[in-house]
Motif scaffolding. Structure first.
Motif, mmCIF file in Angstrom:
data_model
loop_
_atom_site.group_PDB
_atom_site.id
_atom_site.type_symbol
_atom_site.label_atom_id
_atom_site.label_comp_id
_atom_site.label_asym_id
_atom_site.label_seq_id
_atom_site.Cartn_x
_atom_site.Cartn_y
_atom_site.Cartn_z
ATOM 1 N N ILE A 187 -3.304 10.013 -59.751
ATOM 2 C CA ILE A 187 -4.114 10.978 -59.014
ATOM 3 C C ILE A 187 -3.302 12.179 -58.552
ATOM 4 N N LEU A 188 -2.063 11.950 -58.212
ATOM 5 C CA LEU A 188 -1.266 13.000 -57.572
ATOM 6 C C LEU A 188 -1.366 14.379 -58.223
ATOM 7 N N PRO A 189 -1.209 14.501 -59.569
ATOM 8 C CA PRO A 189 -1.226 15.839 -60.156
ATOM 9 C C PRO A 189 -2.591 16.529 -60.026
ATOM 10 N N ASP A 190 -3.654 15.760 -59.838
ATOM 11 C CA ASP A 190 -5.003 16.343 -59.810
ATOM 12 C C ASP A 190 -5.387 16.889 -58.436
ATOM 13 N N TYR A 191 -4.498 16.717 -57.451
ATOM 14 C CA TYR A 191 -4.845 17.131 -56.084
ATOM 15 C C TYR A 191 -5.186 18.616 -56.023
ATOM 16 N N ASP A 192 -6.321 18.917 -55.391
ATOM 17 C CA ASP A 192 -6.622 20.322 -55.095
ATOM 18 C C ASP A 192 -7.118 20.387 -53.653
ATOM 19 N N GLU A 193 -7.550 21.575 -53.218
ATOM 20 C CA GLU A 193 -7.942 21.746 -51.820
ATOM 21 C C GLU A 193 -9.139 20.879 -51.459
ATOM 22 N N GLU A 194 -10.082 20.844 -52.375
ATOM 23 C CA GLU A 194 -11.289 20.041 -52.167
ATOM 24 C C GLU A 194 -10.896 18.597 -51.889
ATOM 25 N N GLU A 195 -10.011 18.141 -52.738
ATOM 26 C CA GLU A 195 -9.526 16.765 -52.624
ATOM 27 C C GLU A 195 -8.851 16.562 -51.280
ATOM 28 N N ASP A 196 -8.064 17.578 -50.882
ATOM 29 C CA ASP A 196 -7.349 17.532 -49.610
ATOM 30 C C ASP A 196 -8.325 17.374 -48.454
ATOM 31 N N LYS A 197 -9.380 18.179 -48.491
ATOM 32 C CA LYS A 197 -10.361 18.169 -47.412
ATOM 33 C C LYS A 197 -11.052 16.813 -47.343
ATOM 34 N N ARG A 198 -11.424 16.337 -48.499
ATOM 35 C CA ARG A 198 -12.074 15.027 -48.545
ATOM 36 C C ARG A 198 -11.135 13.955 -48.019
ATOM 37 N N GLU A 199 -9.860 14.107 -48.396
ATOM 38 C CA GLU A 199 -8.847 13.146 -47.967
ATOM 39 C C GLU A 199 -8.763 13.132 -46.439
ATOM 40 N N LYS A 200 -8.817 14.331 -45.861
ATOM 41 C CA LYS A 200 -8.707 14.434 -44.406
ATOM 42 C C LYS A 200 -9.876 13.730 -43.724
ATOM 43 N N VAL A 201 -11.053 14.004 -44.232
ATOM 44 C CA VAL A 201 -12.245 13.359 -43.676
ATOM 45 C C VAL A 201 -12.118 11.847 -43.790
ATOM 46 N N ARG A 202 -11.635 11.448 -44.948
ATOM 47 C CA ARG A 202 -11.473 10.026 -45.208
ATOM 48 C C ARG A 202 -10.498 9.397 -44.216
ATOM 49 N N VAL A 203 -9.390 10.107 -43.961
ATOM 50 C CA VAL A 203 -8.383 9.588 -43.041
ATOM 51 C C VAL A 203 -8.955 9.485 -41.627
ATOM 52 N N ASP A 204 -9.717 10.518 -41.239
ATOM 53 C CA ASP A 204 -10.332 10.477 -39.908
ATOM 54 C C ASP A 204 -11.271 9.286 -39.785
ATOM 55 N N GLU A 205 -12.059 9.100 -40.819
ATOM 56 C CA GLU A 205 -12.987 7.970 -40.835
ATOM 57 C C GLU A 205 -12.242 6.655 -40.715
ATOM 58 N N LEU A 206 -11.162 6.606 -41.494
ATOM 59 C CA LEU A 206 -10.360 5.395 -41.524
ATOM 60 C C LEU A 206 -9.792 5.089 -40.146
ATOM 61 N N LYS A 207 -9.346 6.132 -39.452
ATOM 62 C CA LYS A 207 -8.772 5.955 -38.116
ATOM 63 C C LYS A 207 -9.821 5.368 -37.174
ATOM 64 N N LYS A 208 -11.015 5.933 -37.279
ATOM 65 C CA LYS A 208 -12.098 5.468 -36.423
ATOM 66 C C LYS A 208 -12.387 3.998 -36.713
ATOM 67 N N TRP A 209 -12.424 3.737 -37.992
ATOM 68 C CA TRP A 209 -12.694 2.354 -38.405
ATOM 69 C C TRP A 209 -11.608 1.413 -37.886
ATOM 70 N N GLU A 210 -10.358 1.862 -37.998
ATOM 71 C CA GLU A 210 -9.234 1.037 -37.557
ATOM 72 C C GLU A 210 -9.349 0.732 -36.073
ATOM 73 N N GLU A 211 -9.732 1.764 -35.304
ATOM 74 C CA GLU A 211 -9.865 1.570 -33.866
ATOM 75 C C GLU A 211 -10.856 0.439 -33.564
ATOM 76 N N GLU A 212 -11.982 0.501 -34.255
ATOM 77 C CA GLU A 212 -12.998 -0.540 -34.034
ATOM 78 C C GLU A 212 -12.505 -1.889 -34.535
ATOM 79 N N TYR A 213 -11.849 -1.811 -35.684
ATOM 80 C CA TYR A 213 -11.381 -3.037 -36.330
ATOM 81 C C TYR A 213 -10.352 -3.757 -35.461
ATOM 82 N N MET A 214 -9.504 -2.975 -34.805
ATOM 83 C CA MET A 214 -8.406 -3.568 -34.048
ATOM 84 C C MET A 214 -8.811 -3.990 -32.635
#
Lengths: 324, 184
Positions: B83-110
């Motif tokens: 995946i690494l070479p295919d990274y673009d801005e769109e991907e970056d933005k989605r990644e950020k949203v994903r990470v935020d979601e993940l953090k929220k999920w982790e908080e609940e999970y933990m």
């Protein structure tokens, strides 16, 4: 039923590594025996560097201060920023905040109490190294004095020597033409001016003493430092050798004068015999050592000048060698 | 394309189902799968039935996350390298949203007590799930930070096995440490 004191050691190590503040780490080790053993093993790998404090006798680390600690420990009210470090200076502890201001912390009956914001202007001879999570201070001149000082004085001496040789290298090329012109001019002047013979003699002596003076200036200091490097004894070899050389020269001078005086009597008799017919007035003008009068011939003068230059070449070479 | 199901058996003989892609979040399970034991049930004698669902939940979230389809299509080649070479801005933005979601999920999970934390930490260690191990270790550390030894013991339900005299000397021990440290 979970038993945290039985947690595998590798997991405890992982947990302890996340405790970057030293008092967390210390308290972690104070919970139970198994945790303590982990903390004892891990303390060297602990990422946090403690503020290191040097006192007169020993070197101490003082942990970062928590807001509330036991009576035996530091009690300092935490500000918004908290105190970054504690500095020890002259039996006093100073709390250091993130703006690098100092607060005096007094020791009263083995209990640390915060004083009212006393600002310290300087730390005297205590050096303080301030870091984000680590700072240390030590008293310069107590622990590292001896070695440091020695190194410093060595460095000073080297620097001085370098400067000295630079100066002599810079000055010598410029002074060479002046000396050459002066000596050459003085050497050929008798052909253009009618100098008094005794004045010429005195001039020669003066020139010789100037040479001697410059030689002493150049070589005495160099040779004395050379002797210092060669031997560890403080005896002034160079100066004593110079004095011995003087005595030898004076002795040689005495011998020459004695011989010259002996031959002078013969010369005088000759002169008197040759110019017997002349008046007594003439006798006064001849009352000079005839050996020196021989310089009046052109060849002799040239020889004298060359001899001087020859000597001068050697002196310059010697000075250059001594400098490098 | 749905992935293969894997069955995990807890220490008290209860069986749980997990996708192969999710199971690959665990190094231990991954080695077993690659070792060719796919048909049978994988017994996990060190993990109890009340902890295993929690582990599976984490694995589902992390093992089957982005790039899983790609990974299968590429026959299990390391997804990050693909995946690494295919990274673009769109991907970056989605990644950020994903990470935020993940953090929220982790908080609940933990959000659980120290008992679950203890078991989960052991399970994560046993199954070599690095992300989960990091999470649990961090939580344990957060329960220690800024607390006195007494408070820490209370948090973890630990009985001090120090004698009262040793407790008294604890301050002195700290001092000795300081000295030792000083001469490193």
């Amino acid at each position: 039923m979970s038993n945290w004191s039985d947690l595998p050691k590798e997991l405890l190590v992982l947990v302890s590594k996340r405790l970057s503040y030293i008092n967390d780490f210390v308290y972690f080790g104070a919970v139970c025996r198994s945790w303590q053993s982990v903390a004892a093993d891990e303390k060297h790998n602990h990422p946090c560097q403690l503020p290191m404090l040097r006192t007169r006798q020993e070197m101490l680390f003082i942990s970062k201060m928590a807001s509330h600690r036991d009576e035996k420990q530091f009690i300092v009210k935490t500000t918004n920023f908290g105190y970054m470090d504690v500095v020890y200076y002259e039996d006093q502890y100073y709390a250091l905040d993130s703006l690098v201001r100092f607060l005096l912390v007094n020791k009263i009956e083995s209990k640390w109490v915060q004083n009212e914001g006393l600002k310290v202007e300087n730390l005297g001879n205590t050096s303080l190294f301030v870091g984000d999570n680590s700072s240390f201070s030590f008293t310069v001149g107590i622990i590292i004095r001896s070695k440091e000082k020695e190194e410093q004085s060595n460095g000073d001496r080297e620097a001085l020597e370098r400067v000295r040789s630079e100066i002599s290298f810079c000055c010598q090329p410029r002074s060479v033409p002046i000396l050459l012109v002066n000596t050459f001019g003085g050497g050929i002047s008798p052909y253009f001016f009618q100098w008094n013979e005794s004045f010429l003699l005195m001039g020669t002596q003066f020139a010789a003493s100037v040479f001697l003076g410059t030689t002493l200036m150049h070589f005495l200091s160099n040779s004395s430092s050379t002797f210092e490097n060669v031997t560890t004894k403080t005896y002034p070899f160079a100066f004593m050798l110079t004095s011995a050389g003087y005595l030898l020269t004076m002795f040689g001078d005495c011998v020459i004068t004695f011989i010259v005086n002996a031959s002078l009597r013969v010369d005088k008799i000759e002169v008197v015999e040759v110019e017997e017919g002349a008046a007594g007035k003439k006798m006064a003008s001849v009352n000079v050592n005839p050996i020196f009068l021989r310089t009046s011939s052109f060849g002799d003068t040239l020889l004298l000048i060359f001899a001087l230059y020859f000597h001068f070449v050697f002196e310059v070479i010697a000075v250059g060698v001594a400098g490098s | 394309m749905s992935s293969t199901k894997i069955f995990l058996k807890s220490s008290d003989d209860k069986t749980f189902e997990i996708d192969e892609t999710a199971a690959r979040a665990s190094e231990t399970l991954k080695n077993i799968i690659d070792g060719g034991c796919l048909d049978g049930v994988i017994p996990l004698p060190n993990v109890s039935s009340n902890i295993l669902p929690k582990v599976i939940e984490y694995c589902k979230k992390h093992g089957g996350d982005n790039g899983s389809s790609k990974k299968i299509a590429n026959g299990g080649v390391d997804k990050d390298k693909e995946i690494l070479p295919d990274y673009d801005e769109e991907e970056d933005k989605r990644e950020k949203v994903r990470v935020d979601e993940l953090k929220k999920w982790e908080e609940e999970y933990m959000d659980f007590d120290q008992q679950v934390l203890y078991d989960l930490m052991l399970a994560a260690n046993y199954l070599h799930i690095k992300g989960l191990l990091d999470l649990t270790v961090e939580k344990a550390a957060s329960m220690i930070r800024g607390r006195t030894p007494d408070q820490i013991r209370e948090n973890f339900n630990i009985n001090s096995d120090f004698t009262p005299e040793e407790e008294e000397e604890m301050i002195l021990i700290e001092d000795e440490w300081d000295d030792e440290w000083a001469f490193d």
